[in-house]
Scaffold this active site. Structure first.
Site, PDB file in Angstrom:
ATOM      1  CB  ALA A  16      -5.255  -5.491   0.842  1.00  0.00           C
ATOM      2  N   GLY A  17      -2.398  -4.016   0.992  1.00  0.00           N
ATOM      3  CA  GLY A  17      -1.396  -3.189   0.313  1.00  0.00           C
ATOM      4  C   GLY A  17      -0.046  -3.890   0.251  1.00  0.00           C
ATOM      5  CG  ASP A  74       6.173  -5.732  12.510  1.00  0.00           C
ATOM      6  OD1 ASP A  74       4.937  -5.888  12.432  1.00  0.00           O
ATOM      7  OD2 ASP A  74       6.705  -4.956  13.316  1.00  0.00           O
ATOM      8  CB  SER A  75       6.884  -2.439   7.629  1.00  0.00           C
ATOM      9  OG  SER A  75       5.578  -2.865   7.310  1.00  0.00           O
ATOM     10  CE1 TYR A 165       0.802   4.794   9.327  1.00  0.00           C
ATOM     11  CE2 TYR A 165       1.314   7.056   9.929  1.00  0.00           C
ATOM     12  CZ  TYR A 165       0.818   5.809  10.259  1.00  0.00           C
ATOM     13  OH  TYR A 165       0.341   5.577  11.527  1.00  0.00           O
ATOM     14  CG  ASP A 166       2.836   4.323   0.416  1.00  0.00           C
ATOM     15  OD1 ASP A 166       3.909   4.252   1.044  1.00  0.00           O
ATOM     16  OD2 ASP A 166       2.336   3.354  -0.191  1.00  0.00           O
TER      17      ASP A 166
HETATM   18  O1  LIG Z   1       5.137   0.789   2.374  1.00  0.00           O
HETATM   19  C1  LIG Z   1       4.414   1.363   3.200  1.00  0.00           C
HETATM   20  N1  LIG Z   1       3.709   2.467   2.870  1.00  0.00           N
HETATM   21  C2  LIG Z   1       2.894   3.072   3.734  1.00  0.00           C
HETATM   22  N2  LIG Z   1       2.676   2.659   4.983  1.00  0.00           N
HETATM   23  C3  LIG Z   1       3.353   1.554   5.372  1.00  0.00           C
HETATM   24  C4  LIG Z   1       4.234   0.872   4.525  1.00  0.00           C
HETATM   25  N3  LIG Z   1       4.755  -0.180   5.178  1.00  0.00           N
HETATM   26  C5  LIG Z   1       4.225  -0.151   6.395  1.00  0.00           C
HETATM   27  N4  LIG Z   1       3.363   0.896   6.515  1.00  0.00           N
HETATM   28  C6  LIG Z   1       2.561   1.246   7.681  1.00  0.00           C
HETATM   29  C7  LIG Z   1       1.129   0.851   7.507  1.00  0.00           C
HETATM   30  C8  LIG Z   1       1.026  -0.475   8.177  1.00  0.00           C
HETATM   31  O2  LIG Z   1      -0.271  -0.754   8.699  1.00  0.00           O
HETATM   32  C9  LIG Z   1       2.059  -0.371   9.282  1.00  0.00           C
HETATM   33  C10 LIG Z   1       2.732  -1.690   9.493  1.00  0.00           C
HETATM   34  O3  LIG Z   1       2.108  -2.459  10.495  1.00  0.00           O
HETATM   35  P1  LIG Z   1       2.295  -4.051  10.442  1.00  0.00           P
HETATM   36  O4  LIG Z   1       1.806  -4.629  11.688  1.00  0.00           O
HETATM   37  O5  LIG Z   1       3.675  -4.377   9.984  1.00  0.00           O
HETATM   38  O6  LIG Z   1       1.361  -4.467   9.216  1.00  0.00           O
HETATM   39  P2  LIG Z   1      -0.200  -4.670   9.166  1.00  0.00           P
HETATM   40  O7  LIG Z   1      -0.785  -4.821  10.538  1.00  0.00           O
HETATM   41  O8  LIG Z   1      -0.784  -3.614   8.317  1.00  0.00           O
HETATM   42  O9  LIG Z   1      -0.333  -6.045   8.375  1.00  0.00           O
HETATM   43  P3  LIG Z   1       0.259  -7.476   8.850  1.00  0.00           P
HETATM   44  O10 LIG Z   1       0.764  -7.326  10.247  1.00  0.00           O
HETATM   45  O11 LIG Z   1      -0.876  -8.432   8.741  1.00  0.00           O
HETATM   46  O12 LIG Z   1       1.349  -7.808   7.877  1.00  0.00           O
HETATM   47  O13 LIG Z   1       3.044   0.535   8.792  1.00  0.00           O
HETATM   48 MG   LIG Z   2       0.104  -5.993  11.919  1.00  0.00          MG
END
Ligand SMILES: O=c1nc[nH]c2c1ncn2[C@H]1C[C@H](O)[C@@H](COP(=O)(O)OP(=O)(O)OP(=O)(O)O)O1
Ligand SMILES: [Mg+2]
Length: 215
Positions: A16-17, A74-75, A165-166
């Site tokens: 959602a973020g 992916d981040s 982690y913001d």
């Molecule tokens: O701007 C950010 N500010 C704070 N934390 C962040 C940010 N960007 C990535 N993150 C952290 C949280 C996230 O859970 C993880 C990425 O994991 P990641 O697998 O890419 O995303 P996700 O599982 O949350 O959602 P989805 O895969 O459905 O896109 O890194």
């Molecule tokens: Mg993910």
């Protein structure tokens, strides 16, 4: 080159973020974008060992399921003192045994490991956020856009804005964490600007310049 037809694509994310940030970044362009979460698409297992591999897995799954181009993000956060961890496992570090996520627990784990390494000064606490966007078409054709932002990990967490982690990440050149910035401040970018701040906005800027046409 395949085109994004009818100004329509899928955002292959369930976070959602992230989805809020993309909605914001995309608003000036006037595309019809639906998320994998809204469409009820399953979350594929992220079995890759690089951001690129995982971004492709998510984008390809959503493109195949919908027949539309799909954009995945992916981040993660990479801490120098932890040899780049948690990196592609950033979400996993927040995942509890029952599958829910708790980022306070994840931030505490990072902080404990940094202390164990004796990483106390600002230079020992250097980290970067990385985002890799993958645009994938239903036939598997894919392209990638990467953004990174350097900064330091602070403790205790500060701010209630943003997500993940913001609250512990303070980008270079700022006295505030991402958790203390509005979405606009965290992006640090709008169409036409020469620079962006966040990893996601930097990756999105390249994607937008290559692929999107203003409304
Ligand atoms: O701007 C950010 N500010 C704070 N934390 C962040 C940010 N960007 C990535 N993150 C952290 C949280 C996230 O859970 C993880 C990425 O994991 P990641 O697998 O890419 O995303 P996700 O599982 O949350 O959602 P989805 O895969 O459905 O896109 O890194
Ligand atoms: Mg993910």
């Amino acid at each position: 080159m395949r085109e994004i037809e009818n100004r329509q694509f899928v955002l292959a994310s369930h976070n959602a973020g992230k989805l809020r940030e993309f909605a914001d970044l995309l608003a000036p362009f006037g595309y019809r974008v639906r998320s994998a979460a809204e469409l009820g698409l399953p979350e594929p297992e992220e079995t890759g060992t690089t951001f690129e591999e995982n971004a492709y897995i998510k984008a390809h799954a959503a493109a195949c399921a919908t027949g539309l181009p799909a954009l995945a993000d992916d981040s993660g956060m990479c801490a120098d003192a932890l040899a780049g961890a948690p990196g592609v496992y950033t979400a996993d570090w927040a995942t509890l045994p029952d599958g829910r996520r708790d980022f306070r627990v994840a931030m505490e784990k990072v902080e404990r490991l940094l202390r164990e390494k004796g990483a106390f000064g600002a230079s020992a606490r250097r980290a970067r956020f990385v985002a890799v966007l993958c645009l994938c078409f239903p036939d598997g054709a894919a392209e990638y856009y990467r953004g990174e932002v350097e900064g330091q990990l602070v403790w205790p967490p500060r701010g209630t804005l943003g997500f993940g982690y913001d609250p512990v990440f303070q980008p270079d050149g700022f006295e505030t964490t991402f958790g203390e910035m509005t979405a606009q401040q965290k992006h640090g970018w709008k169409p036409g600007d020469a620079h962006a701040l966040s990893h996601r906005a930097r990756a999105f800027k390249s994607f937008a310049e290559a692929r999107l046409v203003a409304a």
